[in-house]
Design a protein around this motif. Structure first.
Motif, PDB file in Angstrom:
ATOM      1  N   THR A  15      -2.481  -6.035  17.992  1.00  0.00           N
ATOM      2  CA  THR A  15      -2.810  -7.316  18.635  1.00  0.00           C
ATOM      3  C   THR A  15      -2.640  -7.195  20.149  1.00  0.00           C
ATOM      4  O   THR A  15      -3.524  -7.574  20.932  1.00  0.00           O
ATOM      5  CB  THR A  15      -1.871  -8.418  18.083  1.00  0.00           C
ATOM      6  OG1 THR A  15      -1.992  -8.442  16.658  1.00  0.00           O
ATOM      7  CG2 THR A  15      -2.194  -9.773  18.673  1.00  0.00           C
ATOM      8  N   SER A  31      -4.652   4.872  15.792  1.00  0.00           N
ATOM      9  CA  SER A  31      -4.723   5.932  14.770  1.00  0.00           C
ATOM     10  C   SER A  31      -5.008   5.347  13.380  1.00  0.00           C
ATOM     11  O   SER A  31      -5.834   5.875  12.639  1.00  0.00           O
ATOM     12  CB  SER A  31      -3.436   6.754  14.763  1.00  0.00           C
ATOM     13  OG  SER A  31      -2.309   5.920  14.820  1.00  0.00           O
ATOM     14  N   GLU A  57       3.309   6.805   3.858  1.00  0.00           N
ATOM     15  CA  GLU A  57       3.856   7.974   4.557  1.00  0.00           C
ATOM     16  C   GLU A  57       2.956   8.366   5.722  1.00  0.00           C
ATOM     17  O   GLU A  57       1.800   7.954   5.782  1.00  0.00           O
ATOM     18  CB  GLU A  57       3.954   9.155   3.583  1.00  0.00           C
ATOM     19  CG  GLU A  57       5.006   8.917   2.524  1.00  0.00           C
ATOM     20  CD  GLU A  57       4.988   9.983   1.439  1.00  0.00           C
ATOM     21  OE1 GLU A  57       4.185  10.931   1.539  1.00  0.00           O
ATOM     22  OE2 GLU A  57       5.784   9.839   0.492  1.00  0.00           O
ATOM     23  N   ARG A 127      -1.103 -10.980   7.035  1.00  0.00           N
ATOM     24  CA  ARG A 127      -2.213 -10.365   7.785  1.00  0.00           C
ATOM     25  C   ARG A 127      -3.485 -10.284   6.950  1.00  0.00           C
ATOM     26  O   ARG A 127      -3.468  -9.924   5.774  1.00  0.00           O
ATOM     27  CB  ARG A 127      -1.834  -8.955   8.240  1.00  0.00           C
ATOM     28  CG  ARG A 127      -3.038  -8.231   8.846  1.00  0.00           C
ATOM     29  CD  ARG A 127      -2.694  -7.010   9.615  1.00  0.00           C
ATOM     30  NE  ARG A 127      -1.894  -6.066   8.864  1.00  0.00           N
ATOM     31  CZ  ARG A 127      -1.246  -5.043   9.418  1.00  0.00           C
ATOM     32  NH1 ARG A 127      -1.306  -4.865  10.718  1.00  0.00           N
ATOM     33  NH2 ARG A 127      -0.534  -4.218   8.684  1.00  0.00           N
ATOM     34  N   TYR A 137      -6.325 -11.161  11.704  1.00  0.00           N
ATOM     35  CA  TYR A 137      -5.889 -12.564  11.643  1.00  0.00           C
ATOM     36  C   TYR A 137      -4.532 -12.628  10.974  1.00  0.00           C
ATOM     37  O   TYR A 137      -4.052 -11.650  10.399  1.00  0.00           O
ATOM     38  CB  TYR A 137      -6.879 -13.402  10.817  1.00  0.00           C
ATOM     39  CG  TYR A 137      -8.252 -13.474  11.428  1.00  0.00           C
ATOM     40  CD1 TYR A 137      -8.598 -14.537  12.256  1.00  0.00           C
ATOM     41  CD2 TYR A 137      -9.203 -12.483  11.201  1.00  0.00           C
ATOM     42  CE1 TYR A 137      -9.863 -14.614  12.840  1.00  0.00           C
ATOM     43  CE2 TYR A 137     -10.466 -12.540  11.777  1.00  0.00           C
ATOM     44  CZ  TYR A 137     -10.786 -13.613  12.592  1.00  0.00           C
ATOM     45  OH  TYR A 137     -12.026 -13.686  13.173  1.00  0.00           O
ATOM     46  N   ARG A 171       6.986   1.975   4.563  1.00  0.00           N
ATOM     47  CA  ARG A 171       6.523   2.119   5.953  1.00  0.00           C
ATOM     48  C   ARG A 171       7.652   1.820   6.940  1.00  0.00           C
ATOM     49  O   ARG A 171       7.776   2.483   7.970  1.00  0.00           O
ATOM     50  CB  ARG A 171       5.321   1.197   6.216  1.00  0.00           C
ATOM     51  CG  ARG A 171       4.043   1.695   5.554  1.00  0.00           C
ATOM     52  CD  ARG A 171       2.998   0.604   5.454  1.00  0.00           C
ATOM     53  NE  ARG A 171       2.546   0.129   6.733  1.00  0.00           N
ATOM     54  CZ  ARG A 171       1.984  -1.064   6.933  1.00  0.00           C
ATOM     55  NH1 ARG A 171       1.804  -1.890   5.911  1.00  0.00           N
ATOM     56  NH2 ARG A 171       1.594  -1.421   8.133  1.00  0.00           N
TER      57      ARG A 171
HETATM   58  P1  AP5 Z   1      -0.651  -6.230  14.157  1.00  0.00           P
HETATM   59  O1  AP5 Z   1      -1.003  -6.404  15.584  1.00  0.00           O
HETATM   60  O2  AP5 Z   1      -1.723  -5.866  13.194  1.00  0.00           O
HETATM   61  O3  AP5 Z   1       0.634  -5.273  14.020  1.00  0.00           O
HETATM   62  P2  AP5 Z   1       0.760  -3.700  14.176  1.00  0.00           P
HETATM   63  O4  AP5 Z   1       2.032  -3.425  14.898  1.00  0.00           O
HETATM   64  O5  AP5 Z   1      -0.489  -3.112  14.735  1.00  0.00           O
HETATM   65  O6  AP5 Z   1       0.971  -3.341  12.662  1.00  0.00           O
HETATM   66  P3  AP5 Z   1       0.348  -2.226  11.712  1.00  0.00           P
HETATM   67  O7  AP5 Z   1       0.818  -2.598  10.339  1.00  0.00           O
HETATM   68  O8  AP5 Z   1      -1.129  -2.077  11.894  1.00  0.00           O
HETATM   69  O9  AP5 Z   1       1.046  -0.972  12.214  1.00  0.00           O
HETATM   70  P4  AP5 Z   1       1.315   0.278  11.423  1.00  0.00           P
HETATM   71  O10 AP5 Z   1       1.890   1.068  12.517  1.00  0.00           O
HETATM   72  O11 AP5 Z   1       2.146   0.235  10.214  1.00  0.00           O
HETATM   73  O12 AP5 Z   1      -0.121   0.618  10.799  1.00  0.00           O
HETATM   74  P5  AP5 Z   1      -1.230   1.641  11.240  1.00  0.00           P
HETATM   75  O13 AP5 Z   1      -2.546   1.042  10.961  1.00  0.00           O
HETATM   76  O14 AP5 Z   1      -0.957   2.197  12.587  1.00  0.00           O
HETATM   77  O15 AP5 Z   1       0.043  -7.599  13.651  1.00  0.00           O
HETATM   78  C1  AP5 Z   1       0.479  -7.744  12.310  1.00  0.00           C
HETATM   79  C2  AP5 Z   1       0.236  -9.202  11.861  1.00  0.00           C
HETATM   80  O16 AP5 Z   1       1.072 -10.055  12.646  1.00  0.00           O
HETATM   81  C3  AP5 Z   1      -1.195  -9.692  12.088  1.00  0.00           C
HETATM   82  O17 AP5 Z   1      -1.535 -10.583  11.056  1.00  0.00           O
HETATM   83  C4  AP5 Z   1      -1.121 -10.433  13.438  1.00  0.00           C
HETATM   84  O18 AP5 Z   1      -2.081 -11.462  13.530  1.00  0.00           O
HETATM   85  C5  AP5 Z   1       0.293 -11.000  13.384  1.00  0.00           C
HETATM   86  N1  AP5 Z   1       0.926 -11.126  14.688  1.00  0.00           N
HETATM   87  C6  AP5 Z   1       0.830 -10.279  15.759  1.00  0.00           C
HETATM   88  N2  AP5 Z   1       1.578 -10.741  16.786  1.00  0.00           N
HETATM   89  C7  AP5 Z   1       2.183 -11.885  16.343  1.00  0.00           C
HETATM   90  C8  AP5 Z   1       3.076 -12.823  16.951  1.00  0.00           C
HETATM   91  N3  AP5 Z   1       3.513 -12.673  18.207  1.00  0.00           N
HETATM   92  N4  AP5 Z   1       3.496 -13.871  16.198  1.00  0.00           N
HETATM   93  C9  AP5 Z   1       3.069 -14.033  14.912  1.00  0.00           C
HETATM   94  N5  AP5 Z   1       2.193 -13.196  14.296  1.00  0.00           N
HETATM   95  C10 AP5 Z   1       1.773 -12.129  15.006  1.00  0.00           C
HETATM   96  O19 AP5 Z   1      -0.970   2.862  10.218  1.00  0.00           O
HETATM   97  C11 AP5 Z   1      -1.297   2.765   8.849  1.00  0.00           C
HETATM   98  C12 AP5 Z   1      -1.055   4.112   8.191  1.00  0.00           C
HETATM   99  O20 AP5 Z   1      -1.898   5.122   8.788  1.00  0.00           O
HETATM  100  C13 AP5 Z   1       0.368   4.685   8.328  1.00  0.00           C
HETATM  101  O21 AP5 Z   1       1.256   4.162   7.359  1.00  0.00           O
HETATM  102  C14 AP5 Z   1       0.102   6.181   8.174  1.00  0.00           C
HETATM  103  O22 AP5 Z   1      -0.081   6.520   6.814  1.00  0.00           O
HETATM  104  C15 AP5 Z   1      -1.226   6.368   8.901  1.00  0.00           C
HETATM  105  N6  AP5 Z   1      -1.010   6.675  10.326  1.00  0.00           N
HETATM  106  C16 AP5 Z   1      -1.367   5.908  11.384  1.00  0.00           C
HETATM  107  N7  AP5 Z   1      -1.013   6.493  12.538  1.00  0.00           N
HETATM  108  C17 AP5 Z   1      -0.425   7.665  12.218  1.00  0.00           C
HETATM  109  C18 AP5 Z   1       0.172   8.702  12.986  1.00  0.00           C
HETATM  110  N8  AP5 Z   1       0.239   8.668  14.319  1.00  0.00           N
HETATM  111  N9  AP5 Z   1       0.688   9.759  12.308  1.00  0.00           N
HETATM  112  C19 AP5 Z   1       0.626   9.848  10.956  1.00  0.00           C
HETATM  113  N10 AP5 Z   1       0.095   8.866  10.182  1.00  0.00           N
HETATM  114  C20 AP5 Z   1      -0.427   7.784  10.799  1.00  0.00           C
END
Ligand code: AP5
Length: 220
Positions: A15, A31, A57, A127, A137, A171
């Motif tokens: 976000t 990523s 993971e 989410r 959203y 996670r």
């Molecule tokens: P959002 O902004 O979507 O949060 P986020 O921090 O981006 O959360 P993610 O769950 O996407 O992060 P993640 O790190 O686990 O997942 P990723 O896709 O990178 O906000 C979340 C919710 O809250 C939304 O509904 C939003 O509207 C709401 N919100 C935001 N701000 C708010 C506020 N102030 N107040 C209220 N509500 C709010 O990774 C997924 C998977 O991919 C990992 O598990 C792993 O398997 C793989 N992966 C990704 N990157 C790597 C890497 N570098 N190395 C190895 N594997 C990886």
């Protein structure tokens, strides 16, 4: 200019990265989004990533780092990028430092967003993501105007399969074990900005922009 957004799942990295990238006219490189795109397209990378993502993971470092470095060399990243979700452990952080040093570049700022575990679980449970344009959203904080439909493109909203309570638990464990140590790594380099991630989305954006202003990364 390169900015990293660090934080637990649900902290608001995606976000806030969207807002900051737009404000600074930088590419937004996420990523998780790149893996989900590959999965959607049925590529080998997507099939490889799925196994790890479903379990909450990390995808192996080699695959992840190569994907990100390739993406960072795309024309839209010439002026720099906001990295969201990468690096996620010390190995990835060091590989990124090394690759940038090879181009006489470096990370400018790391923004660590902190949010309580209770709030993280609440946000992830609420989410919803657009299947077509990936807009995010929250059914409580930022619901779409019409239930289940994206305001921007009318696409169908869905719940990420890794947002189930069981996978979120894994996670969060992975975050505290492997990613949280990066906060100290970057603090020691003197480039860390810590931002409280609770409050409305706009409040957190204002706090983040103010912190970047202090570091003189945004022209006043
Ligand atoms: P959002 O902004 O979507 O949060 P986020 O921090 O981006 O959360 P993610 O769950 O996407 O992060 P993640 O790190 O686990 O997942 P990723 O896709 O990178 O906000 C979340 C919710 O809250 C939304 O509904 C939003 O509207 C709401 N919100 C935001 N701000 C708010 C506020 N102030 N107040 C209220 N509500 C709010 O990774 C997924 C998977 O991919 C990992 O598990 C792993 O398997 C793989 N992966 C990704 N990157 C790597 C890497 N570098 N190395 C190895 N594997 C990886």
């Amino acid at each position: 200019m390169y900015i990293i957004l660090l934080g637990a799942p649900g902290a608001g990295k995606g976000t806030q990265a969207t807002a900051i990238a737009q404000k600074l006219n930088l590419a937004h490189i996420a990523s998780g989004d790149l893996f989900r795109q590959a999965l959607e397209q049925g590529t080998g990378l997507g099939r490889q990533a799925r196994v790890y993502m479903e379990k909450g993971e990390l995808v192996p470092d080699e695959v992840t780092t190569q994907m990100i470095l390739e993406r960072m060399s795309a024309p839209d990243s010439e002026k720099g990028a906001v990295l969201d979700g990468f690096p996620r452990n010390l190995e990835q952080a060091k590989a990124l430092d090394k690759a940038l040093a090879g181009q006489s570049r470096a990370i400018d700022r790391i923004i660590a967003i902190s949010v309580s575990e209770e709030e993280l679980r609440k946000r992830l449970g609420g989410r919803r993501v657009c299947r077509q344009c990936q807009t995010v959203y929250n059914i409580v904080e930022s619901p779409p105007e019409v239930g289940g439909k994206c305001d921007k493109c009318g696409g169908e909203l869905y719940q990420r399969p890794d947002d189930t309570a069981e996978t979120v638990k894994k996670r969060l464990e992975v975050y505290f074990e492997q990613t949280a140590p990066l906060i100290d790594y970057y603090r020691q380099k003197g480039k860390l900005i810590e931002v409280g991630g609770e409050g409305t989305i706009d409040e957190v954006t204002r706090r983040t922009v103010a912190a970047l202003n202090e570091g003189e990364l945004i022209a006043r």
